[in-house]
Design a protein around this motif. Structure first.
Motif, mmCIF file in Angstrom:
data_model
loop_
_atom_site.group_PDB
_atom_site.id
_atom_site.type_symbol
_atom_site.label_atom_id
_atom_site.label_comp_id
_atom_site.label_asym_id
_atom_site.label_seq_id
_atom_site.Cartn_x
_atom_site.Cartn_y
_atom_site.Cartn_z
ATOM 1 N N HIS A 115 0.830 -1.209 0.000
ATOM 2 C CA HIS A 115 0.000 0.000 0.000
ATOM 3 C C HIS A 115 0.863 1.257 0.000
ATOM 4 O O HIS A 115 0.505 2.269 -0.627
ATOM 5 C CB HIS A 115 -0.941 0.009 1.200
ATOM 6 C CG HIS A 115 -1.962 1.103 1.145
ATOM 7 N ND1 HIS A 115 -2.974 1.128 0.222
ATOM 8 C CD2 HIS A 115 -2.096 2.244 1.886
ATOM 9 C CE1 HIS A 115 -3.708 2.217 0.398
ATOM 10 N NE2 HIS A 115 -3.197 2.911 1.399
ATOM 11 N N ARG A 155 -7.121 -8.339 2.283
ATOM 12 C CA ARG A 155 -8.539 -7.999 2.404
ATOM 13 C C ARG A 155 -8.786 -7.115 3.629
ATOM 14 O O ARG A 155 -9.636 -6.210 3.593
ATOM 15 C CB ARG A 155 -9.379 -9.276 2.503
ATOM 16 C CG ARG A 155 -10.888 -9.020 2.457
ATOM 17 C CD ARG A 155 -11.685 -10.297 2.587
ATOM 18 N NE ARG A 155 -11.465 -10.950 3.860
ATOM 19 C CZ ARG A 155 -10.711 -12.054 4.032
ATOM 20 N NH1 ARG A 155 -10.144 -12.650 3.005
ATOM 21 N NH2 ARG A 155 -10.537 -12.570 5.233
ATOM 22 N N LEU A 156 -8.063 -7.365 4.711
ATOM 23 C CA LEU A 156 -8.252 -6.610 5.946
ATOM 24 C C LEU A 156 -7.313 -5.413 6.042
ATOM 25 O O LEU A 156 -7.355 -4.672 7.028
ATOM 26 C CB LEU A 156 -8.014 -7.537 7.152
ATOM 27 C CG LEU A 156 -8.955 -8.744 7.253
ATOM 28 C CD1 LEU A 156 -8.497 -9.682 8.367
ATOM 29 C CD2 LEU A 156 -10.393 -8.280 7.482
ATOM 30 N N PRO A 194 -4.809 -1.975 4.422
ATOM 31 C CA PRO A 194 -5.088 -0.565 4.089
ATOM 32 C C PRO A 194 -5.590 -0.339 2.666
ATOM 33 O O PRO A 194 -6.345 0.609 2.439
ATOM 34 C CB PRO A 194 -3.729 0.120 4.310
ATOM 35 C CG PRO A 194 -2.713 -0.974 4.211
ATOM 36 C CD PRO A 194 -3.382 -2.204 4.742
ATOM 37 N N CYS A 204 -7.663 -2.186 0.804
ATOM 38 C CA CYS A 204 -9.113 -2.439 0.719
ATOM 39 C C CYS A 204 -9.907 -1.485 1.597
ATOM 40 O O CYS A 204 -11.132 -1.381 1.440
ATOM 41 C CB CYS A 204 -9.409 -3.891 1.081
ATOM 42 S SG CYS A 204 -8.909 -5.070 -0.181
ATOM 43 N N ARG A 205 -9.241 -0.785 2.516
ATOM 44 C CA ARG A 205 -9.932 0.274 3.261
ATOM 45 C C ARG A 205 -9.932 1.583 2.474
ATOM 46 O O ARG A 205 -10.836 2.406 2.618
ATOM 47 C CB ARG A 205 -9.252 0.482 4.627
ATOM 48 C CG ARG A 205 -9.398 -0.705 5.579
ATOM 49 C CD ARG A 205 -9.065 -0.309 7.008
ATOM 50 N NE ARG A 205 -7.678 0.144 7.170
ATOM 51 C CZ ARG A 205 -6.665 -0.653 7.488
ATOM 52 N NH1 ARG A 205 -6.879 -1.961 7.680
ATOM 53 N NH2 ARG A 205 -5.449 -0.176 7.620
#
Length: 484
Positions: free
Chosen positions: A230, A297-298, A300, A302-303
């Motif tokens: 990320h 998936r959990l 940064p 995907c946020r």
């Protein structure tokens, strides 16, 4: 006129190998006169192979014989032979491209196929192919979205940002599900790739072959890789971990995306669960792919962006190779190259400051400067080099004749070494320029002039055998070949 081509894509990746057979529908547009063009108007998957683990002889070598036998068996299942394949591509990616016999395996496969256009992919090209094959490029075009596709494989993650169907940026990193291998029966670590070893060292966790898999240490590694990825997507490589895992420079500015999609084998696992999985669930494939998928998936990325599942995940790269990488040249090409095609991995040069309207002497000087980049002993290039430039829209005859004169003088180092003269143009003047150029070269010297192809210096070119009676050739332009 409407017709079709049978195209094959073979993806030999770090972890898995697969094959797809496609039908490319083509149409000859503009009637039967000389300026009619042949375009690809439709694409349809006819056959998908099972996905297998990439056959290896050992950690350093691919098992070429096993790969060849498997490909032949897939063609038999698809009711095809080598002779019925019109074109296609072999894509070798990730850690497989680093195997010491990777080039030999691909060349043997392409030799067996005859008409193959071979595209051995570095990470940037793989990112683009996967983004096109997954459907991310089409999503960006059809819904007017900025779509970031992250193709997460066994050894690398290759991302491409698509805007309006076109690539705006790429980002690549040593982030993959096969970087740590785990015996699913004993839950002991069986292998750690150098990027994972370095990442574990930076993160302060111990992950070594032979030791029991420690779920928390592996989770620290996976979340660290997700965060480093990320950071690179953000156009930065400030942390030691991001610098260690980066492949090439990060994007020059932060990636702005509306949507993120994931493809590849590990990418597929991201959509397979909603919660963090147990160690037993994670290691069922013999690696940490499902755990890395959970961390992504959990994490940064995907946020930061809305998560969507693309139409294709595990087959994305091979569909991109077999259905999307192929272009057809313009139909105003010039071929004076008996028995020379197909050609593979021809480097291309855009001569510096080449002005096609300049005097012939200036054009020649620019071409010679470009070709000098490929000299190894001071006597000119020792391999074919394609000279690429946009060309001239709607030129007058004297302008074409002047351009041909400059090119003929500029490519003299190639002619003196018996190498073919290959010219790649964006404008559709290949035929008239080729005729003018051939008249200025020694009689019978091979000349290939293809048009309606966009290129840049540093690209490589594959040209397949002529189609439709020689009026077009299949072409692949690629940015990287094998990487060390």
């Amino acid at each position: 006129m409407r017709d079709s081509l049978t195209s094959i894509g073979i993806d030999i990746g770090t972890t898995s190998t697969c094959l797809v057979v496609s039908r490319l529908t083509t149409a000859r547009l503009g009637g039967v006169h000389a300026l009619a063009s042949v375009e690809i108007t439709g694409r349809e998957v006819l056959y998908r192979s099972p996905v297998i683990f990439t056959p290896l002889m050992d950690e350093a070598r691919l098992d070429g014989d096993a790969i060849f036998a498997w490909v032949r068996e897939q063609l038999r299942r698809a009711n095809l032979t080598w002779g019925s394949i019109d074109s296609g591509a072999v894509i070798i990616t990730g850690e497989s491209a680093r195997r010491e016999n990777a080039r030999a395996v691909v060349e043997r496969l392409s030799g067996d196929a005859g008409r193959f256009v071979v595209a051995t992919a570095g990470p940037q090209l793989e990112a683009i192919l996967a983004g096109r094959g997954s459907g991310a490029a089409a999503l960006s075009r059809e819904q007017n979205l900025r779509v970031l596709n992250l193709d997460v494989g066994g050894g690398t993650t290759n991302g491409a940002l698509f805007v309006g169907g076109e690539v705006e940026a790429t980002v690549c990193a040593h982030v993959g599900g096969r970087l740590v291998r785990v015996d699913p029966d004993t839950a002991r670590i069986t292998g750690v790739s150098p990027p994972a070893r370095r990442a574990a060292e930076i993160l302060g966790v111990r992950i070594e072959p032979g030791q029991p898999a420690n779920p928390e240490a592996l989770w620290t590694l996976c979340t660290g890789m997700a965060e480093a990825l990320h950071e690179l997507i953000g156009g930065r490589a400030e942390s030691e971990l991001a610098r260690a895992l980066a492949i090439g420079p990060p994007p020059p500015s932060p990636v702005r995306a509306d949507v993120v999609t994931f493809s590849g084998g590990t990418g597929r696992e991201l959509y397979a669960a909603a919660e963090r999985r147990s160690l037993k669930e994670v290691t069922r494939y013999g690696d940490i792919g499902p755990m890395l998928a959970d961390a992504l998936r959990l994490g940064p990325t995907c946020r930061a962006f809305a998560l969507r599942e693309p139409p294709e995940t595990v087959y994305a790269t091979v569909i991109g190779a077999g259905m999307e990488v192929l272009e057809l040249s313009g139909s105003t090409i010039f071929l004076h190259a008996e028995g020379l095609l197909p050609l593979h991995n021809v480097p291309m040069v855009r001569p510096p400051n080449l002005d096609p309207l300049a005097p012939a002497e200036a054009i020649a000087a620019s071409v010679r400067r470009g070709l000098a980049w490929f000299e190894t002993g001071g006597d000119g290039p020792d391999q074919p080099v394609a000279v690429a430039f946009p060309g001239l829209p709607h030129p007058r005859f004297e302008q074409v004749r002047n351009l041909a004169a400059g090119l003929a003088e500029g490519v003299r180092p190639l002619v003196e070494r018996g190498l073919p003269v290959i010219v790649v143009l964006q404008e559709n003047i290949g035929n008239v320029l080729g005729h003018s150029l051939a008249a200025l070269l020694p009689p019978g010297h091979p000349v290939i002039c293809v048009d309606q192809i966009r290129t840049q210096s540093g690209d490589y070119l594959d040209i397949g055998a002529p189609l439709y009676g020689g009026i077009v050739v299949p072409v692949v332009v690629k940015s990287l070949v094998f990487h060390s």
